[in-house]
Design a protein around this motif. Sequence first.
Motif, short mmCIF file in Angstrom:
data_model
loop_
_atom_site.label_atom_id
_atom_site.label_comp_id
_atom_site.label_asym_id
_atom_site.label_seq_id
_atom_site.Cartn_x
_atom_site.Cartn_y
_atom_site.Cartn_z
N VAL A 130 36.93 45.56 34.42
CA VAL A 130 38.31 46.00 34.55
C VAL A 130 39.16 44.77 34.85
CG1 VAL A 130 39.89 47.45 35.86
CG2 VAL A 130 37.57 48.24 35.43
N LEU A 131 40.11 44.47 33.98
CA LEU A 131 40.98 43.31 34.16
C LEU A 131 42.14 43.67 35.08
CD1 LEU A 131 41.53 40.39 33.32
CD2 LEU A 131 42.85 41.27 31.40
N ILE A 132 42.30 42.93 36.15
CA ILE A 132 43.37 43.16 37.11
C ILE A 132 44.12 41.85 37.30
CG2 ILE A 132 43.96 43.92 39.45
CD1 ILE A 132 42.50 46.11 38.00
N GLY A 133 45.37 41.82 36.92
CA GLY A 133 46.14 40.60 37.11
C GLY A 133 45.65 39.47 36.21
N GLU A 134 46.19 38.31 36.43
CA GLU A 134 45.88 37.17 35.59
C GLU A 134 44.53 36.55 35.95
OE1 GLU A 134 48.01 33.02 34.43
OE2 GLU A 134 49.26 34.76 34.89
N GLY A 135 43.53 36.74 35.08
CA GLY A 135 42.22 36.15 35.27
C GLY A 135 41.34 36.83 36.31
N GLN A 136 41.80 37.90 36.91
CA GLN A 136 41.02 38.58 37.95
C GLN A 136 40.38 39.85 37.37
OE1 GLN A 136 40.73 37.76 41.54
NE2 GLN A 136 41.14 35.84 40.48
N MET A 137 39.11 40.03 37.66
CA MET A 137 38.38 41.21 37.22
C MET A 137 37.82 41.92 38.44
SD MET A 137 38.04 41.26 33.72
CE MET A 137 36.50 42.06 33.40
N LYS A 138 37.58 43.20 38.29
CA LYS A 138 36.93 43.98 39.35
C LYS A 138 35.43 43.96 39.08
CE LYS A 138 38.78 47.89 40.86
NZ LYS A 138 39.15 49.33 41.00
N TYR A 139 34.65 43.52 40.06
CA TYR A 139 33.20 43.47 39.96
C TYR A 139 32.59 44.32 41.08
CZ TYR A 139 34.04 39.57 36.81
OH TYR A 139 34.47 38.80 35.77
N TYR A 140 31.62 45.13 40.72
CA TYR A 140 31.00 46.07 41.65
C TYR A 140 29.69 45.50 42.17
CZ TYR A 140 34.31 48.97 39.16
OH TYR A 140 35.45 49.46 38.61
N ARG A 141 29.52 45.53 43.48
CA ARG A 141 28.27 45.04 44.07
C ARG A 141 27.11 45.91 43.59
NH1 ARG A 141 26.35 44.06 50.20
NH2 ARG A 141 27.12 46.18 50.43
N ASP A 142 26.04 45.28 43.14
CA ASP A 142 24.89 45.97 42.58
C ASP A 142 23.65 45.60 43.39
OD1 ASP A 142 23.11 47.33 40.96
OD2 ASP A 142 23.16 45.86 39.35
N LYS A 143 23.49 46.25 44.55
CA LYS A 143 22.41 45.91 45.47
C LYS A 143 21.03 46.17 44.88
CE LYS A 143 23.86 48.30 48.98
NZ LYS A 143 24.05 48.85 50.33
N ASP A 144 20.89 47.23 44.07
CA ASP A 144 19.56 47.58 43.53
C ASP A 144 19.29 46.96 42.16
OD1 ASP A 144 21.15 49.14 41.89
OD2 ASP A 144 20.38 51.05 42.64
N LYS A 145 20.24 46.20 41.64
CA LYS A 145 20.08 45.44 40.40
C LYS A 145 19.74 46.33 39.19
CE LYS A 145 18.65 41.26 42.84
NZ LYS A 145 19.68 41.40 43.78
N ASP A 146 20.39 47.51 39.12
CA ASP A 146 20.18 48.39 37.97
C ASP A 146 21.29 48.25 36.92
OD1 ASP A 146 22.29 49.70 39.21
OD2 ASP A 146 21.20 51.57 39.55
N GLY A 147 22.24 47.34 37.17
CA GLY A 147 23.32 47.12 36.21
C GLY A 147 24.57 47.92 36.51
N PHE A 148 24.54 48.73 37.58
CA PHE A 148 25.68 49.56 37.98
C PHE A 148 25.95 49.37 39.47
CE2 PHE A 148 23.67 51.59 34.41
CZ PHE A 148 24.71 52.04 33.62
N GLY A 149 27.22 49.43 39.84
CA GLY A 149 27.58 49.34 41.24
C GLY A 149 28.37 50.55 41.68
N LEU A 150 28.52 50.72 42.99
CA LEU A 150 29.33 51.81 43.54
C LEU A 150 30.81 51.52 43.27
CD1 LEU A 150 27.63 52.24 47.03
CD2 LEU A 150 27.33 53.70 45.01
N ASP A 151 31.55 52.54 42.88
CA ASP A 151 32.99 52.38 42.62
C ASP A 151 33.75 51.91 43.84
OD1 ASP A 151 32.73 53.17 39.97
OD2 ASP A 151 33.19 55.27 40.39
#
Length: 87
Positions: A1-22
């Motif tokens: 998700v692109l937010i502002g100039e050059g900033q993206m939203k990244y979700y922490r993925d503690k279990d390394k399944d490729g998905f993070g909590l919203d």
Amino acid sequence: VLIGEGQMKYYRDKDKDGFGLDTDFIMAGVLPAGYSEIGGDCNDEKSDIFPGAIELNDNIDNDCDGMVDEDFALGLEESVAGGFNIH
């Protein structure tokens, strides 16, 4: 998700399944280690629980769709071979 100039939203993925909590994210210019570009995980402690995972008959929402064991309520049962048998 692109937010502002050059900033993206990244979700922490503690279990390394490729998905993070919203609800667990940071804003950054590049993908940091331990994070994912994809949210939607409903359990970031277990790598076999994520959006699109196979639903098992175990009283857990394995595929993060908000329903528990819904395939089994419909009369579907996962076979050992990985397919589904209709009962």
